[in-house]
Design a protein around this motif. Structure first.
Motif, PDB file in Angstrom:
ATOM      1  N   PHE A  70       0.647  -1.123  -0.217  1.00 24.97           N
ATOM      2  CA  PHE A  70      -0.010   0.046  -0.060  1.00 24.97           C
ATOM      3  C   PHE A  70       0.994   1.274   0.000  1.00 24.97           C
ATOM      4  N   THR A  71       0.319   2.321  -1.012  1.00 26.01           N
ATOM      5  CA  THR A  71       1.191   3.608  -0.656  1.00 26.01           C
ATOM      6  C   THR A  71       0.166   4.754  -0.575  1.00 26.01           C
ATOM      7  N   ALA A  72       0.496   5.541   0.487  1.00 30.25           N
ATOM      8  CA  ALA A  72      -0.367   6.611   0.896  1.00 30.25           C
ATOM      9  C   ALA A  72       0.206   7.918   0.046  1.00 30.25           C
ATOM     10  N   SER A  73      -0.570   8.708  -0.389  1.00 27.69           N
ATOM     11  CA  SER A  73      -0.139   9.891  -1.062  1.00 27.69           C
ATOM     12  C   SER A  73      -1.323  11.158  -1.004  1.00 27.69           C
ATOM     13  N   ARG A  74      -0.854  12.462  -1.233  1.00 29.62           N
ATOM     14  CA  ARG A  74      -1.749  13.413  -0.880  1.00 29.62           C
ATOM     15  C   ARG A  74      -1.360  14.534  -2.193  1.00 29.62           C
ATOM     16  N   VAL A  75      -2.514  15.211  -2.552  1.00 33.27           N
ATOM     17  CA  VAL A  75      -2.372  16.302  -3.252  1.00 33.27           C
ATOM     18  C   VAL A  75      -3.197  17.402  -2.569  1.00 33.27           C
ATOM     19  N   ASN A  76      -2.126  18.425  -1.955  1.00 32.17           N
ATOM     20  CA  ASN A  76      -2.980  19.360  -1.073  1.00 32.17           C
ATOM     21  C   ASN A  76      -3.761  20.378  -1.716  1.00 32.17           C
ATOM     22  N   VAL A  77      -3.243  20.611  -2.993  1.00 33.36           N
ATOM     23  CA  VAL A  77      -4.174  21.683  -3.911  1.00 33.36           C
ATOM     24  C   VAL A  77      -5.480  21.363  -4.212  1.00 33.36           C
ATOM     25  N   LYS A  78      -5.645  19.738  -4.025  1.00 32.50           N
ATOM     26  CA  LYS A  78      -6.973  19.320  -4.307  1.00 32.50           C
ATOM     27  C   LYS A  78      -7.499  18.914  -3.058  1.00 32.50           C
ATOM     28  N   ASN A  79      -7.107  19.092  -1.945  1.00 34.31           N
ATOM     29  CA  ASN A  79      -7.385  18.658  -0.669  1.00 34.31           C
ATOM     30  C   ASN A  79      -8.017  17.144  -0.577  1.00 34.31           C
ATOM     31  N   THR A  80      -6.956  16.410  -1.207  1.00 35.37           N
ATOM     32  CA  THR A  80      -7.195  15.090  -1.333  1.00 35.37           C
ATOM     33  C   THR A  80      -6.052  13.804  -0.956  1.00 35.37           C
ATOM     34  N   VAL A  81      -6.510  12.941  -0.293  1.00 38.60           N
ATOM     35  CA  VAL A  81      -5.322  11.933  -0.040  1.00 38.60           C
ATOM     36  C   VAL A  81      -5.666  10.680  -0.476  1.00 38.60           C
ATOM     37  N   TYR A  82      -4.807   9.767  -0.975  1.00 36.89           N
ATOM     38  CA  TYR A  82      -5.141   8.610  -1.708  1.00 36.89           C
ATOM     39  C   TYR A  82      -4.384   7.577  -0.817  1.00 36.89           C
ATOM     40  N   LEU A  83      -5.017   6.356  -1.196  1.00 40.69           N
ATOM     41  CA  LEU A  83      -4.435   5.030  -0.781  1.00 40.69           C
ATOM     42  C   LEU A  83      -4.450   3.970  -2.034  1.00 40.69           C
ATOM     43  N   GLN A  84      -3.130   3.786  -2.316  1.00 47.21           N
ATOM     44  CA  GLN A  84      -3.178   3.104  -3.470  1.00 47.21           C
ATOM     45  C   GLN A  84      -2.867   1.391  -2.946  1.00 47.21           C
ATOM     46  N   MET A  85      -3.618   0.526  -3.159  1.00 49.91           N
ATOM     47  CA  MET A  85      -3.490  -0.873  -2.615  1.00 49.91           C
ATOM     48  C   MET A  85      -3.251  -1.712  -3.708  1.00 49.91           C
ATOM     49  N   ASN A  86      -2.138  -2.365  -3.597  1.00 52.45           N
ATOM     50  CA  ASN A  86      -1.951  -3.473  -4.632  1.00 52.45           C
ATOM     51  C   ASN A  86      -1.665  -4.707  -3.954  1.00 52.45           C
ATOM     52  N   ARG A  87      -1.535  -5.808  -4.818  1.00 51.78           N
ATOM     53  CA  ARG A  87      -1.334  -7.402  -4.390  1.00 51.78           C
ATOM     54  C   ARG A  87      -2.420  -7.323  -3.267  1.00 51.78           C
ATOM     55  N   LEU A  88      -3.680  -6.920  -3.336  1.00 55.69           N
ATOM     56  CA  LEU A  88      -4.711  -7.177  -2.242  1.00 55.69           C
ATOM     57  C   LEU A  88      -5.120  -8.663  -1.921  1.00 55.69           C
ATOM     58  N   LYS A  89      -5.335  -8.790  -0.669  1.00 54.96           N
ATOM     59  CA  LYS A  89      -5.405 -10.152  -0.064  1.00 54.96           C
ATOM     60  C   LYS A  89      -6.920 -10.104   0.614  1.00 54.96           C
ATOM     61  N   PRO A  90      -7.407 -11.469   0.706  1.00 56.06           N
ATOM     62  CA  PRO A  90      -8.870 -11.554   1.178  1.00 56.06           C
ATOM     63  C   PRO A  90      -8.678 -11.038   2.684  1.00 56.06           C
ATOM     64  N   GLU A  91      -7.693 -10.908   3.470  1.00 51.18           N
ATOM     65  CA  GLU A  91      -7.364 -10.358   4.805  1.00 51.18           C
ATOM     66  C   GLU A  91      -7.551  -8.696   4.752  1.00 51.18           C
ATOM     67  N   ASP A  92      -7.329  -8.085   3.801  1.00 51.36           N
ATOM     68  CA  ASP A  92      -7.512  -6.822   3.437  1.00 51.36           C
ATOM     69  C   ASP A  92      -9.008  -6.379   3.292  1.00 51.36           C
ATOM     70  N   THR A  93      -9.817  -7.235   3.520  1.00 50.28           N
ATOM     71  CA  THR A  93     -11.169  -6.951   3.383  1.00 50.28           C
ATOM     72  C   THR A  93     -11.852  -6.323   4.601  1.00 50.28           C
ATOM     73  N   ALA A  94     -12.389  -4.837   4.499  1.00 49.71           N
ATOM     74  CA  ALA A  94     -12.655  -4.349   5.675  1.00 49.71           C
ATOM     75  C   ALA A  94     -13.238  -2.784   5.037  1.00 49.71           C
TER      76      ALA A  94
END
Length: 125
Positions: A70-94
């Motif tokens: 997982f990788t968190a990032s943000r673009v302050n001029v857009k007032n937005t934060v992101y969470l890129q989630m790769n290689r997801l697993k069933p235990e990531d269900t939430a």
């Protein structure tokens, strides 16, 4: 005060990817001064820390269970934060929650003052 709205959740197969977004609507204090974080809560479990990103975007922290996937990032001029989630697993269900704040211990819920309503992520095996 800041209102947070998450989006981007859904159903994905194991090994797939999703990108969550969190749009902030701050009043008074500007978005760029908040540390932002992602937490998640699986059925029957307590809410747990996933990732945090500093107000500059140059510092981040991750739970061991997602580090390297997982990788968190943000673009302050857009007032937005992101969470890129790769290689997801069933235990990531939430349900994934976005939070704004910034106390001394970024991995605990008490560090954050504002929370979104959450977005469901389901990973099928």
């Amino acid at each position: 005060q800041v209102q947070l709205v998450e989006s981007g959740g859904g159903l994905v197969q194991a090994g797939g990817s999703l990108r969550l977004s969190c749009a902030a609507s701050p009043s008074g204090r500007t978005f760029s001064t908040y540390t932002m974080a992602w937490f998640r809560q699986a059925p029957g479990k307590e809410r747990e820390f996933v990732a945090a990103i500093s107000w500059t975007g140059t510092g981040s922290a991750y739970a061991d269970s997602v580090n390297g996937r997982f990788t968190a990032s943000r673009v302050n001029v857009k007032n937005t934060v992101y969470l890129q989630m790769n290689r997801l697993k069933p235990e990531d269900t939430a349900v994934y929650y976005c939070a704004a704040g910034g106390g001394p211990n970024l991995r605990i819920e008490a560090a954050y003052d504002y929370w979104g309503q959450g977005t469901q992520v389901t990973v099928s095996s």
